[in-house]
Enzyme design. Structure first.
Site, short mmCIF file in Angstrom:
data_model
loop_
_atom_site.label_atom_id
_atom_site.label_comp_id
_atom_site.label_asym_id
_atom_site.label_seq_id
_atom_site.Cartn_x
_atom_site.Cartn_y
_atom_site.Cartn_z
N HIS A 23 0.84 -1.21 0.00
CA HIS A 23 0.00 0.00 0.00
C HIS A 23 0.86 1.25 0.00
O HIS A 23 0.96 1.98 1.00
CB HIS A 23 -0.96 0.00 1.20
CG HIS A 23 -2.09 -0.95 1.03
ND1 HIS A 23 -2.15 -2.16 1.67
CD2 HIS A 23 -3.21 -0.87 0.27
CE1 HIS A 23 -3.26 -2.79 1.34
NE2 HIS A 23 -3.92 -2.04 0.48
N ASN A 24 1.48 1.51 -1.13
CA ASN A 24 2.37 2.66 -1.25
C ASN A 24 2.03 3.46 -2.51
O ASN A 24 0.99 3.24 -3.13
CB ASN A 24 3.82 2.17 -1.26
CG ASN A 24 4.03 1.07 -2.30
OD1 ASN A 24 3.41 1.10 -3.37
ND2 ASN A 24 4.86 0.10 -1.98
N LEU A 38 3.19 3.28 -5.42
CA LEU A 38 3.06 2.50 -6.66
C LEU A 38 1.64 1.97 -6.81
O LEU A 38 1.08 1.95 -7.91
CB LEU A 38 4.04 1.32 -6.66
CG LEU A 38 5.41 1.63 -7.26
CD1 LEU A 38 6.30 2.31 -6.25
CD2 LEU A 38 6.04 0.37 -7.79
N HIS A 39 1.09 1.53 -5.68
CA HIS A 39 -0.29 1.02 -5.73
C HIS A 39 -1.24 2.15 -6.14
O HIS A 39 -2.14 1.95 -6.96
CB HIS A 39 -0.66 0.44 -4.38
CG HIS A 39 -2.11 0.08 -4.25
ND1 HIS A 39 -2.73 -0.87 -5.03
CD2 HIS A 39 -3.08 0.58 -3.44
CE1 HIS A 39 -4.01 -0.95 -4.71
NE2 HIS A 39 -4.25 -0.08 -3.75
N HIS A 42 -6.84 7.26 -2.85
CA HIS A 42 -7.72 6.29 -2.20
C HIS A 42 -7.09 5.49 -1.06
O HIS A 42 -7.81 4.97 -0.20
CB HIS A 42 -8.35 5.33 -3.22
CG HIS A 42 -7.49 4.14 -3.48
ND1 HIS A 42 -6.44 4.17 -4.35
CD2 HIS A 42 -7.52 2.88 -2.96
CE1 HIS A 42 -5.85 2.99 -4.37
NE2 HIS A 42 -6.49 2.19 -3.54
N ASP A 43 -5.77 5.39 -1.01
CA ASP A 43 -5.10 4.69 0.11
C ASP A 43 -4.09 5.60 0.79
O ASP A 43 -3.13 5.13 1.41
CB ASP A 43 -4.40 3.42 -0.39
CG ASP A 43 -5.34 2.21 -0.38
OD1 ASP A 43 -6.27 2.17 0.44
OD2 ASP A 43 -5.13 1.30 -1.22
#
Ligand code: 5GP
Ligand code: MN
Length: 735
Positions: A396-397, A399-400, A436-437
């Site tokens: 969850h960084n 890149l995601h 979103h994250d």
């Protein structure tokens, strides 16, 4: 290491963000907070800031004394004399006119203060005067080569917005649409009524009232605010990095004639209005001639607006973000389903959010449409990127985030979904994907709840992370240097915020089954009415879990990263004395099996429902939606996925497509099969189908191997155990 992880998890969003909560009104240098007239009202307070444009501009004035500037402006813009074509140079036209001005005006021009701090609101008559006189002054200074680039830019920006706000609605007889918020518009209404000219807000295709985001299959039904003009063939912009200087010049010169204005150069309503104004039909439906706005003068105003806007774009485009050549190389594949975001991170100093975010917002025209200052966007994206890196999560960084944004882009442009959406909805979707994250802690909601983290306390155990992602990202937006929404009206801001909140909250996996069930049920109805927000939420949710539907190499990388994140959580759980969450025990997790389960029970059904939904909502605009492949400016590779489940090339227009509400530019579209009687259902391309099958197959092979390896290991262990047991028995016998 562990200790710091614990601290991080326990920290509240406030601690993390540490930003002021003040709701100080923004001071926008190029717009006015005070006006010489008393029309500066609440209308200018929006989105917690000073409004930059309320969109209502009076074109005609109250009778009475006209200032010299006013008369000049009217001569200028309302002249019935034909201005030269822009190819001969609007500049020289303006200059010639200027030369004809009386000396007193020339003197006036010498004295103009070009600073932009105290200009009237763009939607006031005073603004028209100011803008016009400033343009003249600028021209004069340009001729002498005296003007500073900054002053030029600020003044052009202001003038462009003044002109954008000009719109006369000939169809409005009673003036009832004059204002949606009377308290905001009082000053204007007085003026309008006295002139019997209906003025309404028609800026950028966004109605002045928030949209309902609904309708049968989301289509305009006359009852909601989604007008037919929103169904339009969109063309993505050329990426910033793909524009050579000669192309830039050509782009600016190409659309000189108003009749050739590209759809994205003026709001569709303006085009529509111009077109309808030129027809006889409308002429006969007009009322008394003295009530007509001078059509030509408005055309001139719009023409001048386009001109100024174009100059502004030319000036401001010099400030667009630079893309390193290696990044450009990777971004050329941005439209592909299996885009390699890892390659982008490698080539772009590990700043994929910045590069993808900027590129996408530019390609969809959001930077231009919503007047996002380039530097602000860059700062915002960098801050978002930082937040994604804060907890150094394997999965969850940043890149995601970039991966999900790119996947959303693929769906928007390759299925044709973008043609179903307004600019604001596209803007919301892209921003939602990017944030979103945001500041994901690398632990699950369940972990937050079980460990009683501050964030769980703050959000009462409900959608803990998702609430934080949204809240923290909106706090970033409150910083002046990050506020990419600074030029949205209050209504636009509200609408966009609501959409983003809905979409990101729906990425909480605990809503998954309910979300799917609701959509499935809806789609079984004879006339499904798909809410835009629900549709976009499902799209974002699917993109969020889409890596198992990408090419194996990508999917495998993501899987390993996610599992490492899960296992780190497991390590923490063991440390805290909490039971292991599923898939978090690094010694007892069946990776292949769990992935098969995830694909079969979660991803495949999600993609299936989402595909059905897209095919249903896009069917009525099939010819436009099908044109999507022409939108790709940087990539042709998507069409190479010929082995996909593609029935997409059909241009069949389903029954619904005959609806009057639909604007189909391709009138000659015919079913390719020639089977007119029984049209094939509208289909989108589904590159994920083959990937899912392939990945499942690989996991299944892996599962067999893993099972064999486990059996072998168990047998070895058994043997070892036995071999240890035998001497013990022998010893006993000896005794
Ligand atoms: P996100 O946390 O990214 O907003 O929501 C996606 C969720 O889907 C992840 O947290 C995770 O629970 C789940 N997910 C995504 N990819 C995979 C995968 O490959 N395997 C499993 N088992 N779950 C996944
Ligand atoms: Mn996610």
């Amino acid at each position: 290491m562990r200790e710091s992880a614990k601290l991080e998890i326990a920290s509240t969003p406030e601690n993390i963000i540490n930003k002021t909560d003040s709701i100080a009104l923004r001071d926008i240098s190029t717009e006015s907070t005070s006006s010489s007239t008393n029309v500066q009202t609440e209308a200018q307070s929006k989105n917690g800031q000073i409004s930059k444009e309320s969109g209502l501009t009076i074109v005609r004035r109250l009778s009475g004394k006209k200032s010299q500037q006013q008369s000049e402006l009217e001569q200028y813009i309302c002249s019935d004399s034909q201005p030269p074509s822009v190819t001969t140079g609007y500049c020289s036209y303006l200059e010639n006119r200027l030369k004809m001005q009386p000396t007193s005006l020339n003197d006036d021009l010498e004295r103009i203060d070009l600073t932009t701090e105290n200009l009237p609101a763009v939607d006031t008559p005073d603004a028209c005067d100011k803008a016009a006189i400033r343009l003249r002054c600028l021209l004069r200074q340009l001729q002498r080569g005296e003007i500073s680039a900054e002053l030029l830019q600020k003044n052009l920006h202001y003038a462009a917005r003044v002109l954008e706000a000009v719109f006369i609605d000939e169809t409005n007889d009673d003036g009832s649409r004059l204002s949606t918020e009377p308290s905001e518009r009082d000053g204007h209404n007085k003026l309008k009524k006295s002139n019997s000219i209906a003025v309404t807000e028609h800026r950028r295709g966004v109605p002045s009232t928030p949209q309902t985001h609904s309708g049968p299959t989301g289509l305009p039904d006359g009852k909601n605010a989604v007008g037919k003009s929103f169904i339009q063939r969109r063309r993505l912009r050329q990426p910033v990095w793909a524009r050579s200087s000669s192309q830039k010049k050509r782009l600016a010169d190409e659309d000189d004639e108003l009749s050739e204005v590209q759809p994205d150069a003026v709001p569709p309503e303006v085009r529509e209005w111009l077109a309808s104004t030129f027809t006889r039909q409308l002429a006969t439906t007009r009322k008394k001639s003295d009530e007509k706005p001078k059509f030509r003068s408005v055309a001139h105003a719009i023409r001048a607006g386009i001109f100024v806007d174009r100059i502004y774009r030319r000036v401001s485009s010099t400030a667009l973000m630079q893309f390193p050549p290696e990044v450009v190389k990777v971004l050329k594949h941005l439209d592909e389903w299996s885009f390699d975001v890892f390659a982008l991170a490698d080539s772009g100093n590990c700043m994929p959010v910045k590069y993808i975010g900027y590129d996408l917002l530019n390609r969809y025209g959001m930077i231009h449409k919503f007047k996002v200052p380039s530097a602000t966007l860059e700062t915002f994206l960098s801050r978002i990127e930082e937040g994604y890196c804060r907890f150094r999560n394997p999965y969850h960084n940043n890149l995601h985030a970039a991966d999900v944004a790119q996947t959303v882009h693929h769906v928007l442009c390759q299925t044709g979904l973008m043609h179903w959406l307004t600019d604001l909805e596209i803007f919301a979707t892209l921003v939602a994907a990017l944030i979103h994250d945001y500041e994901h802690t690398g632990t699950t909601n369940n972990f937050h709840v079980q460990s009683g983290s501050d964030t769980a306390m703050l959000y009462n155990d409900r959608a803990v992370l998702e609430n934080h992602h949204i809240s923290a990202a909106f706090r970033v937006l409150k910083d002046d240097d990050c506020n990419i929404l600074q030029n949205l009206s209050r209504d636009e801001y509200r609408e966009l915020r609501t959409l983003i909140i809905d979409m990101v909250l729906a990425t909480d996996m605990s809503f998954h089954f309910q979300q799917l069930k609701n959509m499935k049920n809806l789609l079984t109805l004879a006339e499904p009415s798909v809410d835009k927000s629900k549709a976009l939420s499902l799209v974002l949710h699917c993109c969020d879990i889409s890596h198992p539907a990408k090419k194996w190499d990508l999917h495998h990388k993501w899987t390993m990263l996610l599992l490492e994140e899960f296992f780190r959580q497991g390590d923490l759980e063991r440390e805290l004395g909490l039971p292991f969450s599923p898939l978090c025990d690094r010694n007892n997790t069946l990776v292949a099996e769990s992935q098969i389960g995830f694909i079969e029970f979660i991803v495949e059904p999600s993609m299936a429902v989402c595909s059905d939904m897209l095919e249903i909502i896009l069917a009525p605009i099939a010819p436009i939606a099908n044109s999507n492949n022409n939108n790709s400016l940087s990539n042709k590779a998507i069409s190479s996925s010929s082995n996909d489940e593609v029935a997409a090339n059909t241009l069949n227009v389903p029954k619904e497509a005959s609806s009057e509400a639909i604007v189909c530019e391709k009138k000659d579209d015919k079913p390719m099969s020639g089977d007119v009687e029984k049209p094939t259902r509208f289909k989108i391309k589904k590159p994920w189908v083959t990937c899912l099958l392939e990945n499942k197959k690989i996991w299944k092979e892996q599962a067999v191997k893993d099972a064999e390896a486990r059996a072998l290991a168990a047998a070895e262990q058994e043997n070892e155990k036995k071999s240890l047991e035998i001497p013990a028995v022998e010893t006993k016998v000896e005794e």
